[in-house]
Design a protein around this motif. Structure first.
Motif, PDB file in Angstrom:
ATOM      1  N   MET A  43       3.330  -8.032   4.789  1.00  0.00           N
ATOM      2  CA  MET A  43       3.222  -8.824   3.565  1.00  0.00           C
ATOM      3  C   MET A  43       3.578 -10.278   3.821  1.00  0.00           C
ATOM      4  O   MET A  43       2.909 -11.195   3.331  1.00  0.00           O
ATOM      5  N   ALA A  44       4.631 -10.516   4.575  1.00  0.00           N
ATOM      6  CA  ALA A  44       5.056 -11.893   4.857  1.00  0.00           C
ATOM      7  C   ALA A  44       3.990 -12.645   5.632  1.00  0.00           C
ATOM      8  O   ALA A  44       3.813 -13.864   5.436  1.00  0.00           O
ATOM      9  N   ASP A  45       3.265 -11.961   6.487  1.00  0.00           N
ATOM     10  CA  ASP A  45       2.204 -12.615   7.252  1.00  0.00           C
ATOM     11  C   ASP A  45       1.105 -13.159   6.342  1.00  0.00           C
ATOM     12  O   ASP A  45       0.463 -14.164   6.653  1.00  0.00           O
ATOM     13  N   VAL A  46       0.886 -12.489   5.212  1.00  0.00           N
ATOM     14  CA  VAL A  46      -0.157 -12.902   4.273  1.00  0.00           C
ATOM     15  C   VAL A  46       0.329 -14.006   3.347  1.00  0.00           C
ATOM     16  O   VAL A  46      -0.451 -14.865   2.912  1.00  0.00           O
ATOM     17  N   LEU A  47       1.624 -14.002   3.036  1.00  0.00           N
ATOM     18  CA  LEU A  47       2.185 -14.921   2.054  1.00  0.00           C
ATOM     19  C   LEU A  47       2.652 -16.211   2.738  1.00  0.00           C
ATOM     20  O   LEU A  47       3.711 -16.251   3.367  1.00  0.00           O
ATOM     21  N   THR A  80      -2.656  -4.476  -2.658  1.00  0.00           N
ATOM     22  CA  THR A  80      -2.800  -5.577  -1.698  1.00  0.00           C
ATOM     23  C   THR A  80      -3.442  -6.798  -2.336  1.00  0.00           C
ATOM     24  O   THR A  80      -3.196  -7.935  -1.911  1.00  0.00           O
ATOM     25  N   ALA A  81      -4.268  -6.591  -3.374  1.00  0.00           N
ATOM     26  CA  ALA A  81      -4.910  -7.730  -4.039  1.00  0.00           C
ATOM     27  C   ALA A  81      -3.883  -8.643  -4.691  1.00  0.00           C
ATOM     28  O   ALA A  81      -4.127  -9.846  -4.851  1.00  0.00           O
ATOM     29  N   GLY A  82      -2.727  -8.080  -5.056  1.00  0.00           N
ATOM     30  CA  GLY A  82      -1.684  -8.898  -5.650  1.00  0.00           C
ATOM     31  C   GLY A  82      -1.114  -9.926  -4.686  1.00  0.00           C
ATOM     32  O   GLY A  82      -0.579 -10.962  -5.114  1.00  0.00           O
ATOM     33  N   GLU A 105       0.845  -1.197   0.000  1.00  0.00           N
ATOM     34  CA  GLU A 105       0.000   0.000   0.000  1.00  0.00           C
ATOM     35  C   GLU A 105       0.879   1.245   0.000  1.00  0.00           C
ATOM     36  O   GLU A 105       2.097   1.164   0.142  1.00  0.00           O
ATOM     37  N   GLY A 106       0.231   2.427  -0.127  1.00  0.00           N
ATOM     38  CA  GLY A 106       0.956   3.687  -0.172  1.00  0.00           C
ATOM     39  C   GLY A 106       1.846   3.912   1.032  1.00  0.00           C
ATOM     40  O   GLY A 106       1.594   3.389   2.117  1.00  0.00           O
ATOM     41  N   VAL A 107       2.899   4.702   0.832  1.00  0.00           N
ATOM     42  CA  VAL A 107       3.914   4.888   1.868  1.00  0.00           C
ATOM     43  C   VAL A 107       3.584   6.024   2.828  1.00  0.00           C
ATOM     44  O   VAL A 107       4.438   6.489   3.567  1.00  0.00           O
TER      45      VAL A 107
END
Length: 362
Positions: A304-308, A274-276, A186-188
């Protein structure tokens, strides 16, 4: 107030903010440079000597591409660089991984639109979504068949996420692995520099770059006075960073056109890919960052790692945003592990034999 007067006022505002916000960061940068320079003799233009071609995007923008390794290699690894950089930001990956992988891997590098040797484009196309489409154009030409691993740093990682969202059918049939280095889904705006980047004066420069491009050179110094110190200070975290590496990264930043800088800066603030992440759940991934990164703090990588589910999270102590230049050995080793996890067993076995042989020679 006339449009020209308004723009000049905005430029003055940028300069003022730059003076206030950038001075401590600039001083911090000076403290991080050491007299010792292990990379004094490094040829940072090495990629320019590799096989070259031009890939034209769907909207007609020429992208400069370089490749190294056999054209019929079992695996292709494609590298997408970050904001205000160019393909040379993967210099140490190109040098070390070429030696490591040998004939088993072909590596492809390219300059994003508006960066390096690639062509400029209409300002309204400087979006993360468009970068995902550009990446697909590169893959269509450079890797039309066979397995591919994508490696994105910073904005390049966002391009990988954008590609995953727009072309989910490529995963895992073609794209078998991905690395997101110093990136964010997401945006920074949540980063420590987010409030500075929202300064209205930057929008004035962006307006000029889009609607009065002939005047934009008058704002180069003003815009860089606020953005430059932020980028430089966020780039590295270690107090003993090589002066040659710092000088190389600063040249890349300084050479980036001001229109590219302000347009993509806005894109990085507002993007949401985030959908990616849902698509990337299908393939092994590497998520890496430095724990002193001010632009994309480690929390972004952790999220991100938590989702992947198939991810390896690598947080490099003491490193800043340009972790692949600052601590290349850590990132290179992580990329080797990613390829081993993502590729067919035959290539994995070959890679491991090469690794064992190199270690035994040492």
């Amino acid at each position: 107030m006339s449009r020209g007067a308004g723009w000049l006022a905005g430029a003055a505002g940028v300069a003022a903010v730059g003076s206030a916000a950038g001075v401590s960061m600039a001083r911090s940068l000076r403290r991080r440079v050491t007299d010792e320079d292990p990379h004094r003799d490094e040829d940072f233009e090495l990629l320019d000597a590799d096989r070259s071609c031009v890939v034209t995007t769907s909207d007609g923008v020429p992208l400069a591409v370089r490749e190294v390794g056999p054209e019929d290699a079992p695996l292709t690894v494609v590298f997408a660089h970050g904001f205000c950089l160019r393909m040379g930001s993967f210099h140490f990956q190109r040098v070390r991984l070429t030696e490591h992988w040998g004939a088993q891997v072909r590596m492809v590098f390219f300059d994003q639109r508006g960066h390096g040797q690639s062509g400029d484009a209409p300002p309204e196309t400087y979006t993360v979504e468009q970068l995902g489409r550009d990446l697909e154009a590169v893959l269509a030409v450079m890797a039309p068949k066979g397995p591919v691993v994508l490696v994105g740093h910073s904005m390049g990682g966002m391009a990988v996420l954008s590609h995953a969202r727009q072309y989910p059918q490529r995963y895992p049939t073609r794209v078998v692995g991905a690395a997101l280095i110093s990136s964010a889904a997401e945006g920074v705006a949540r980063s420590p520099v987010g409030e500075i980047l929202k300064n209205p004066a930057l929008e004035a420069v962006r307006f000029t770059a889009r609607y009065a491009p002939k005047l934009v050179h008058r704002g180069r110094g003003a815009a860089r006075s606020v953005i430059g110190p932020i980028l430089r200070a966020a780039s590295y975290g270690d107090e003993k960073i090589s002066p040659s590496v710092v000088a190389f990264s600063e040249r890349m930043m300084h050479d980036t056109p001001i229109a590219t800088l302000v347009e993509f800066l806005h894109a990085l603030e507002v993007h949401d890919e985030t959908a990616g992440l849902e698509t990337l759940r299908r393939v092994p991934t590497l998520v890496a960052c430095g724990d002193r990164d001010l632009l994309t703090p480690k929390e972004y990588s952790q999220e991100m790692a938590d989702v992947l589910a198939k991810s390896e999270l690598v947080i490099v102590p003491g490193a800043g945003h340009l972790v692949q230049l600052e601590c290349p050995e850590v990132i290179n080793d992580a990329l080797v592990r990613l390829v081993e996890r993502a590729t067919p067993s035959k290539l994995t076995a070959l890679t491991r034999r090469v690794t064992q042989r190199v270690r035994s020679d040492d």
